[in-house]
Design a protein around this motif. Structure first.
Motif, PDB file in Angstrom:
ATOM      1  N   THR A  56       0.843  -1.196   0.000  1.00 31.06           N
ATOM      2  CA  THR A  56       0.000   0.000   0.000  1.00 31.06           C
ATOM      3  C   THR A  56       0.880   1.248   0.000  1.00 31.06           C
ATOM      4  O   THR A  56       0.598   2.215  -0.701  1.00 31.06           O
ATOM      5  N   PHE A  57       1.938   1.227   0.774  1.00 29.82           N
ATOM      6  CA  PHE A  57       2.880   2.346   0.803  1.00 29.82           C
ATOM      7  C   PHE A  57       4.278   1.824   0.489  1.00 29.82           C
ATOM      8  O   PHE A  57       4.628   0.695   0.860  1.00 29.82           O
ATOM      9  N   ARG A  59       8.478   1.811   0.883  1.00 33.17           N
ATOM     10  CA  ARG A  59       9.322   1.783   2.079  1.00 33.17           C
ATOM     11  C   ARG A  59      10.381   2.862   1.946  1.00 33.17           C
ATOM     12  O   ARG A  59      11.135   2.880   0.961  1.00 33.17           O
ATOM     13  N   ARG A  80       7.384  -6.886   7.376  1.00 30.41           N
ATOM     14  CA  ARG A  80       6.966  -7.537   6.137  1.00 30.41           C
ATOM     15  C   ARG A  80       7.658  -6.931   4.911  1.00 30.41           C
ATOM     16  O   ARG A  80       8.200  -7.651   4.073  1.00 30.41           O
TER      17      ARG A  80
ATOM     18  N   GLU B  79      -0.535   0.194   7.794  1.00 30.16           N
ATOM     19  CA  GLU B  79      -0.660  -0.515   6.521  1.00 30.16           C
ATOM     20  C   GLU B  79      -1.215  -1.906   6.774  1.00 30.16           C
ATOM     21  O   GLU B  79      -0.823  -2.565   7.744  1.00 30.16           O
ATOM     22  N   THR B  80      -2.123  -2.331   5.930  1.00 24.29           N
ATOM     23  CA  THR B  80      -2.639  -3.698   5.994  1.00 24.29           C
ATOM     24  C   THR B  80      -2.296  -4.374   4.663  1.00 24.29           C
ATOM     25  O   THR B  80      -1.857  -3.696   3.736  1.00 24.29           O
ATOM     26  N   PRO B  81      -2.492  -5.673   4.546  1.00 22.76           N
ATOM     27  CA  PRO B  81      -2.075  -6.330   3.296  1.00 22.76           C
ATOM     28  C   PRO B  81      -2.690  -5.732   2.033  1.00 22.76           C
ATOM     29  O   PRO B  81      -2.047  -5.707   1.002  1.00 22.76           O
ATOM     30  N   GLY B  83      -4.562  -2.585   2.020  1.00 17.68           N
ATOM     31  CA  GLY B  83      -5.079  -1.244   2.241  1.00 17.68           C
ATOM     32  C   GLY B  83      -4.365  -0.554   3.363  1.00 17.68           C
ATOM     33  O   GLY B  83      -3.227  -0.900   3.697  1.00 17.68           O
ATOM     34  N   ALA B  84      -5.039   0.417   3.944  1.00 17.17           N
ATOM     35  CA  ALA B  84      -4.432   1.169   5.037  1.00 17.17           C
ATOM     36  C   ALA B  84      -5.518   1.768   5.915  1.00 17.17           C
ATOM     37  O   ALA B  84      -6.615   2.080   5.449  1.00 17.17           O
TER      38      ALA B  84
END
Lengths: 274, 314
Positions: A56-57, A59, A80, B79-81, B83-84
């Motif tokens: 999603t973002f 690093r 992760r 952050e999620t797998p 989305g956010a």
């Protein structure tokens, strides 16, 4: 906006050319890019996997070096994202957005730099020393133990302090904190008032270095770390309190207004509270 | 397998289109809070793009409130797998600074924008709209006003506020009285049982479109401590994970409310955007993807333009 004089950030696809371990869980990643805007030490890039597998973002990784179309980073596997980064083999594609952020000053107005790096906070100071070797009064690197230090990057110009020295001292390393070494080399007796501290590392180290700089009347620039979303000032997800008048503060973005801040501009009461 | 080219797509997203009283420069926008005030990223480059603003129909600026807000403590993002979660807490410069500093700069740079505002009562929405109209009325690049009726991250409870159709209607009416020559939009919360009822209320009170949807309420737990990661416990959930949820809400509004919809929620690719258009959206906003890549919306606009050209030739 990037400040005047800073390279224009670019977003492009890059190819991994190297991803070698420099210690347990500590790696140097090299990426070949089609563009070379250059960077100023203290700037960083947002790295991500290609579309379809992207996080999603991105690093945020501080730029260690940039030579002949190849940019390199030092990172530690902490979660992760960095875990997946560590699995990238030469030839793998990554997306790059950078260079980003406000860097360390290069012109210290005739003062000499005391560089203080902790752990993976080394890259901006490594790069600073490489670009301005003649302006460095001393360079310190601190880590927990020998396994925590990226030895291939630490030539004899770095004084190394390890919290746990272990049985065999390597590279002239000393038992103790970097701040102990600084205290030893620069007694706070007013004999050296012509230095400026540039530091990047864990928060307790930055606080201690800032106190030492104040006692010596030295300007102090700190590179801060915060969880980031966009990396370019769009989302306001990474804020740092900065002074805004005598008793007031306002949020600044770590990614755009920082990551390097003049310690005199930070709102220390708010920072210490968090 | 590559998805089939959507041959039904016959609209040029780069072509201006009418939304209420205003001709909007294009159909691909950036969502509020995801591209700051439209003043960041101008210096960026990418192969094939002049800037991240290339092809954008509008930047919906970060929501401003009557007074400046410092926002929520860190951490603000999780952050999620897929989305956010965010809990920015409407950090913003305040209406006065927006009008004084931001709007003229957007005008100078030629950035098409939709201003986003939040308030705590209908009267305040009306006052903010009046202030914008008074100072910004002459600006060529100010195209619309989006009422943020649904921020989940403020103590005043924006969500509950935006969940009541009567209040939504009152806010829209107050803003509509002041702003008549710009597109007026209401951004709706998806955290309700009947989103179409909110859209009907907003439509009846005079909006030109509803933006659907804002973020879903979510929570993430830090397993090391057993506590929620975000200091305010809840955050707004966004990103690719919510795309089907947002599509369902948009479909509900289109079928039941008959008001134009600007689709937002989980768009990361041109194909994602096309799904909203397929359901009848008149424009779309790119949010979380814009935070990952400042060229996301520009890339989507270009790709949809190419598909349009291909279908036109074909």
């Amino acid at each position: 906006m990037a400040a005047p004089g800073l390279p224009r950030p670019c977003r492009c696809e890059g190819v991994v050319t190297g991803n070698e371990p420099l210690g347990p869980g500590l790696l140097r990643l090299s990426v070949r890019l089609p563009l070379e805007p250059g960077f100023v030490p203290g700037q960083f890039a947002m790295l991500n996997l290609p579309a379809g597998r992207a996080w999603t973002f991105g690093r945020p990784l501080s730029i260690l070096d940039w030579l002949a179309g190849e940019v390199s980073f030092l990172y530690r596997v902490v979660g992760r994202g960095t875990g997946e980064l560590a699995g990238l083999k030469p030839g793998a594609a990554v997306t790059f957005l950078g260079p980003l952020g406000t860097p360390f000053p290069l012109d210290l107005g005739g003062r000499k730099a005391v560089l203080v790096a902790g752990g993976v906070g080394l890259p901006p100071l490594f790069a600073w020393r490489k670009q301005r070797p003649q302006d460095v009064a001393a360079a310190y690197f601190g880590a927990r133990d020998q396994e925590d230090a990226p030895w291939p990057l630490l030539d004899s110009g770095w004084r190394v302090g390890l919290e746990d020295l272990g049985p065999s001292a390597r590279g002239g390393a000393r038992q103790g904190l970097v701040t102990d070494l600084l205290e030893e080399d620069f007694p706070a007796d007013g004999t050296r008032d012509d230095c400026t501290v540039l530091a990047c590392g864990p928060w307790p180290m930055l606080e201690a270095v800032h106190r030492q700089a104040r006692r010596r009347g030295w300007p102090c620039w700190l590179s801060l770390e915060e969880h980031m979303g966009c990396g370019y000032g769009a989302c306001k997800g990474c804020v740092v309190p900065v002074a805004d008048g005598p008793d007031a503060w306002r949020p600044a973005t770590c990614c755009q207004d920082g990551p390097v801040f003049d310690a005199a501009h930070l709102a220390w009461p708010q920072l210490e509270r968090t | 397998m590559m998805p089939a080219t959507p041959q039904w797509w016959r609209v040029d997203p780069l072509e201006p289109f009418q939304l209420g009283p205003r001709l909007i420069p294009g159909r691909i926008w950036t969502a509020s809070g995801c591209f700051a005030y439209g003043l960041t990223g101008h210096e960026m480059t990418a192969p094939g793009f002049a800037s991240p603003f290339a092809g954008l129909g509008a930047v919906v600026t970060k929501t401003v409130t009557p007074a400046a807000r410092a926002g929520n403590p860190m951490p603000r993002l999780v952050e999620t797998p897929c989305g956010a979660l965010n809990s920015i807490g409407l950090e913003n410069v305040g209406l006065d600074a927006f009008i004084r500093d931001v709007m003229p700069e957007l005008e100078k740079r030629g950035v098409p924008f939709v201003a986003s505002i939040a308030a705590t009562c209908p009267e305040q929405f009306g006052e903010m709209a009046r202030a914008l109209q008074e100072t910004g009325g002459g600006l060529r690049h100010w195209h619309g006003l989006e009422l943020n009726l649904s921020c989940p991250n403020v103590a005043e409870g924006g969500h509950d506020f935006g969940k009541d159709p009567h209040t939504v209607a009152a806010c829209v009416r107050a803003a509509r009285e002041q702003v008549t020559d710009r597109a007026l939009l209401a951004k709706l919360t998806p955290n309700v049982g009947d989103i179409a009822a909110l859209a009907v209320a907003a439509s009846g009170a005079g909006v030109d479109a509803v933006s659907a949807v804002n973020t879903f309420v979510g929570l993430e737990v830090d397993l090391a401590t057993g506590e929620p990661i975000l200091p305010r416990r809840f955050g707004g959930y966004s990103g690719p994970a919510i795309l089907p949820l947002a599509l369902a809400k948009v479909d509900e509004i289109v079928r039941k409310a008959g008001v134009p919809v600007v689709g937002v929620g989980g768009i990361a690719t041109a194909e994602d955007a096309l799904k909203f258009f397929a359901l009848g959206a008149v424009a779309v906003q790119v949010g979380t993807a814009q935070m990952r890549d400042p060229f996301s919306a520009a890339t989507i606009a270009r790709r949809l333009h190419e598909i349009y050209l291909g279908n036109k030739r074909g």
